[in-house]
Scaffold this active site. Structure first.
Site, mmCIF file in Angstrom:
data_model
loop_
_atom_site.group_PDB
_atom_site.id
_atom_site.type_symbol
_atom_site.label_atom_id
_atom_site.label_comp_id
_atom_site.label_asym_id
_atom_site.label_seq_id
_atom_site.Cartn_x
_atom_site.Cartn_y
_atom_site.Cartn_z
ATOM 1 N N GLY A 6 0.769 -1.173 0.107
ATOM 2 C CA GLY A 6 -0.050 -0.018 0.069
ATOM 3 C C GLY A 6 1.032 0.930 -0.190
ATOM 4 N N ILE A 9 2.227 3.113 2.668
ATOM 5 C CA ILE A 9 3.549 2.815 3.324
ATOM 6 C C ILE A 9 4.558 1.920 2.809
ATOM 7 C CG2 ILE A 9 4.365 2.348 5.708
ATOM 8 C CD1 ILE A 9 1.735 3.410 6.922
ATOM 9 N N SER A 69 1.069 -9.837 -1.582
ATOM 10 C CA SER A 69 0.073 -8.814 -0.879
ATOM 11 C C SER A 69 -1.325 -9.566 -1.553
ATOM 12 C CB SER A 69 0.001 -7.605 -0.992
ATOM 13 O OG SER A 69 -0.918 -7.139 -0.333
ATOM 14 N N THR A 101 5.721 -2.950 11.642
ATOM 15 C CA THR A 101 5.548 -1.456 12.246
ATOM 16 C C THR A 101 4.047 -1.382 12.102
ATOM 17 O OG1 THR A 101 6.115 -0.552 10.197
ATOM 18 C CG2 THR A 101 7.848 -0.554 11.912
ATOM 19 N N ARG A 130 0.964 -3.790 12.698
ATOM 20 C CA ARG A 130 -0.009 -4.438 13.775
ATOM 21 C C ARG A 130 0.406 -5.651 14.107
ATOM 22 N NH1 ARG A 130 -0.894 0.147 13.381
ATOM 23 N NH2 ARG A 130 -3.023 1.161 13.772
ATOM 24 N N GLU A 159 -1.052 -3.509 24.230
ATOM 25 C CA GLU A 159 -0.553 -2.306 24.618
ATOM 26 C C GLU A 159 -1.160 -1.317 25.460
ATOM 27 O OE1 GLU A 159 0.082 -0.313 20.783
ATOM 28 O OE2 GLU A 159 1.391 -1.971 19.987
ATOM 29 N N HIS A 194 5.583 1.386 19.689
ATOM 30 C CA HIS A 194 4.475 1.907 19.050
ATOM 31 C C HIS A 194 4.592 3.295 18.704
ATOM 32 C CE1 HIS A 194 0.052 0.924 17.376
ATOM 33 N NE2 HIS A 194 0.818 1.604 16.437
#
Length: 325
Positions: A153, A155, A174, A234, A236, A265, A285
């Protein structure tokens, strides 16, 4: 309107230009993290609008049912932490801009920082130096290695560009639509998921977390990685089957990991197995935690509040509620 901003740990938002967009509203900023339902219900009972920092606070039905004045939740990105069904039932609009404009360059930059830090053992070397010793090992260079982008995507495509700049071969895996974008960008597509994990020296995860992608990375996938490969997450933690990464690292495939995200978290007291592993680099995070990124994200979040106040809500993820306004 009475607006509550949750989890602004360092009281940053008041210092940003975009905060001026809330002028005319009664704004309360909370700097601590509270998840207890009773405590949150007492704290938020009088507010009409909640502003969330991504998924820091879970907003479930038990809480929503005790917030009779709440009309809008405004945030950015995905929303697995919000009970949308309960919002629909209670007439609460959820507005969330899905990064419609630009990628999170902050997250992409942190990803690359973790890749470099893990490849060259930067945190470990610094800790050794602080402890009074000199070099503790030999790192790896990236040039000529294969960078795997799982989830091509916005990022993922940005990180792929960083890999090219460092002289890496870039490979993608993907869904079909993402792989079409990768091909259009001239990025090599792996022959299969198995080949992707087996061939890449660095695998970086950039999928969004949905029910369909939860557990997308399995123990078998990790077992196919090279013994000197690096897994970077980075995105999930839920993208990886629970416990699979820790077990794979103990088994020696992959040889290392760099992670910014955890299943639960915040992680406090150092109580996580990954933090005890010498071949793992961890951060709390902070992928999106930069002043520049906050300005981009919260400018959108505050625009959503302004639109609601003007009677024309935008970026509504539960449009069923609109019919009842």
């Amino acid at each position: 309107m009475k607006v509550a901003i949750l989890d602004d740990y360092f009281d940053t938002l008041r210092t940003l230009p975009c905060f001026a967009k809330l002028a005319g509203h009664e704004v309360t900023v909370f700097n601590d993290h509270v998840q207890d339902t009773d405590a949150l219900a007492a704290r938020l009972a009088d507010f009409e609008v909640l502003v969330l920092f991504r998924e820091r606070t879970k907003i479930g039905a038990a809480l929503l049912e005790r917030l009779p004045k709440l009309r809008l939740i405004s945030q950015r990105s995905v929303y697995p932490h919000i009970d949308i069904a309960a919002c629909n039932r209670l007439g609460v609009i959820v507005s969330s801009d899905q990064h419609a404009g630009t990628p999170s360059y902050a997250a992409a930059e942190l990803t690359w920082g973790l890749v470099l830090a893990a490849a060259r053992q930067i945190p470990q070397q610094m800790a050794a130096l602080q402890a009074g010793t000199w070099q503790i090992g030999v790192g790896s260079t990236l040039r000529g290695k294969t960078l795997g982008i799982f989830g091509y995507g916005r990022i993922g495509a940005t990180v792929a560009g960083y890999g090219r700049a460092f002289g890496m071969r870039v490979m993608a895996w993907s869904g079909a639509a993402s792989l079409d974008r990768a091909r259009a960008d001239g990025v090599e597509v792996a022959a299969s998921k198995a080949a992707f994990f087996a061939e890449c020296d660095v695998v970086s995860l950039h999928l969004r977390l949905y029910p369909a992608t939860r557990g997308a990375v399995t123990a078998d996938d990790l077992a196919r990685m090279k013994p000197d490969a690096l897994l970077v997450n980075t995105s999930r933690a839920g993208l990886i089957v629970p416990g699979a990464l820790e077990a794979a690292l103990l088994a020696g495939r992959p040889g290392g990991a760099a992670v910014d995200v955890f299943e639960e978290e915040p992680v406090l007291g150092g109580a996580h197995l990954l933090l005890a592993m010498p071949n793992v680099v961890c951060t709390p995070h902070i992928g999106y935690v930069s002043r520049d990124e906050y300005e981009v994200q919260f400018s959108d979040i505050f625009d959503q509040i302004a639109a609601y106040a003007a009677g024309a809500p935008i970026n509504v993820v539960n449009p069923e509620v609109l019919a009842r306004l």
